[in-house]
Design an enzyme around this catalytic site. Structure first.
Site, mmCIF file in Angstrom:
data_model
loop_
_atom_site.group_PDB
_atom_site.id
_atom_site.type_symbol
_atom_site.label_atom_id
_atom_site.label_comp_id
_atom_site.label_asym_id
_atom_site.label_seq_id
_atom_site.Cartn_x
_atom_site.Cartn_y
_atom_site.Cartn_z
ATOM 1 C CG ASP A 139 108.182 7.018 45.296
ATOM 2 O OD1 ASP A 139 107.727 7.878 45.748
ATOM 3 O OD2 ASP A 139 108.117 5.936 45.831
ATOM 4 C CE LYS A 146 102.910 9.269 49.839
ATOM 5 N NZ LYS A 146 104.203 8.293 49.997
ATOM 6 C CD GLN A 150 104.418 5.128 51.858
ATOM 7 O OE1 GLN A 150 103.597 5.644 51.023
ATOM 8 N NE2 GLN A 150 105.150 5.665 52.707
#
Ligand code: NAD
Length: 285
Positions: A119, A52, A96
């Site tokens: 997210d 990412k 994460q």
């Protein structure tokens, strides 16, 4: 001939767009900046966060991975998150997953302020997709990536019968809502669904987010090369090989198109994260 719905062409096309949008923001004095919170060192999480970061930097954004110890207490984790997310020089932040056991029942989605929740897990952001999306919304990355992939390959959900397998909050449920908004007729299947094979055989499009190595095989589909298969699963088989929920080789001759694993939905998820970061930065203007 069955079409393989690879992410690579979508990514290379979108990357140009991301670069030019990032340039525009920089010209206005804004460098899109993301903080990634990684707790412990679960090997797949280390790889995902690194990918990412590399992708964000490839279009001109900034990305810092903030590493917190595996044994961090709930109180310290909340405190760290508060400190990081309060800074006003960041546009995106996410934790994460998975988290170590002592943190697992924390609702991480609601701890990241909705404006920087790249997210798309904050209740305010989820509520937006429940109501129908807007251009400005931060949409959960995997379902968003699947929509981008479908659009690229001219797969129009409108009027289609779509079976989504898996009812998680990060994939299955938002996917069902987003497809409903796009005028599909959605059947959301899960571990207690009876006659899953029949549901799948009736579908125009099957999206699987279950997490079981190659569980969906040719018994679940029609053999007329008319169905589109989208595999979200990221699993490791007994030989250590990365594979999806779908038995790719077994299904290939029978379906119209299918996403590969790796090289399909996983890559699209990272693209969505980047798109959400730029959207969050634009929303702040
Ligand atoms: P999860 O692990 O939270 O839940 C799995 C879902 O599968 C549940 O809703 C359950 O009801 C359903 N299920 C389990 N067994 C079933 C069965 N036999 N028949 C029908 N349904 C069944 O789900 P998740 O977090 O959405 O993850 C699912 C898979 O997708 C995992 O392999 C995960 O690694 C992968 N994933 C991939 C990406 C990506 O970017 N490609 C993103 C998120 C998750």
């Amino acid at each position: 001939l069955t079409q393989i719905l690879k992410a690579a062409p979508v990514i290379s096309q979108s990357l140009e767009q991301l670069k030019s949008e990032c340039e525009k923001l920089k010209a206005q004095g804004i460098t899109p900046s993301m903080k990634v919170i990684l707790v412990g060192s679960n090997p797949p999480s280390v790889v995902y966060t690194r990918n990412k970061k590399i992708f964000t930097e490839s279009f001109g954004g900034e990305c810092e991975i903030i590493h917190l110890p595996e044994t961090i207490s709930k109180a310290d984790f909340r405190q760290q998150l508060k400190l990081i997310t309060q800074r006003d020089d960041i546009h995106g932040c996410f934790v994460q997953l998975p988290l170590p056991s002592q943190l697992q029942h924390i609702d991480v989605g609601s701890l990241i302020p909705p404006e920087i929740d790249v997210d798309g897990f904050h209740p305010n952001n989820l509520m937006k997709i429940l109501k129908g999306t807007s251009q400005k919304a931060l949409i959960p990355c995997t379902p968003k990536g699947i929509l981008t992939l479908m659009e690229h390959y001219d797969i129009d959900p409108s009027g289609k019968n779509i079976v989504v397998i898996g009812r998680s909050m990060i994939v299955g449920k938002p996917m069902a809502l987003l497809l409903t908004e796009k005028n599909a007729t959605v059947t959301l299947c899960h571990s207690r669904t009876l006659n899953l094979e029949e549901h799948c055989q009736r579908a125009d499009i099957i999206i699987s987010a279950v997490g079981k190595t190659r569980f969906l095989n040719s018994k679940y589909v029609r053999h007329d090369q008319s169905q589109v298969l989208i595999d979200v699963g990221i699993n490791v088989d007994d030989k250590g090989k990365l594979c999806g929920d779908m038995d790719f080789e077994d299904l290939l001759p029978h379906v119209k198109s299918i996403t590969p694993v790796p090289g399909g939905v996983g890559k699209m998820t990272i693209l969505s994260l980047a798109q959400n970061l730029l959207q969050a930065a634009r929303n702040k203007l």
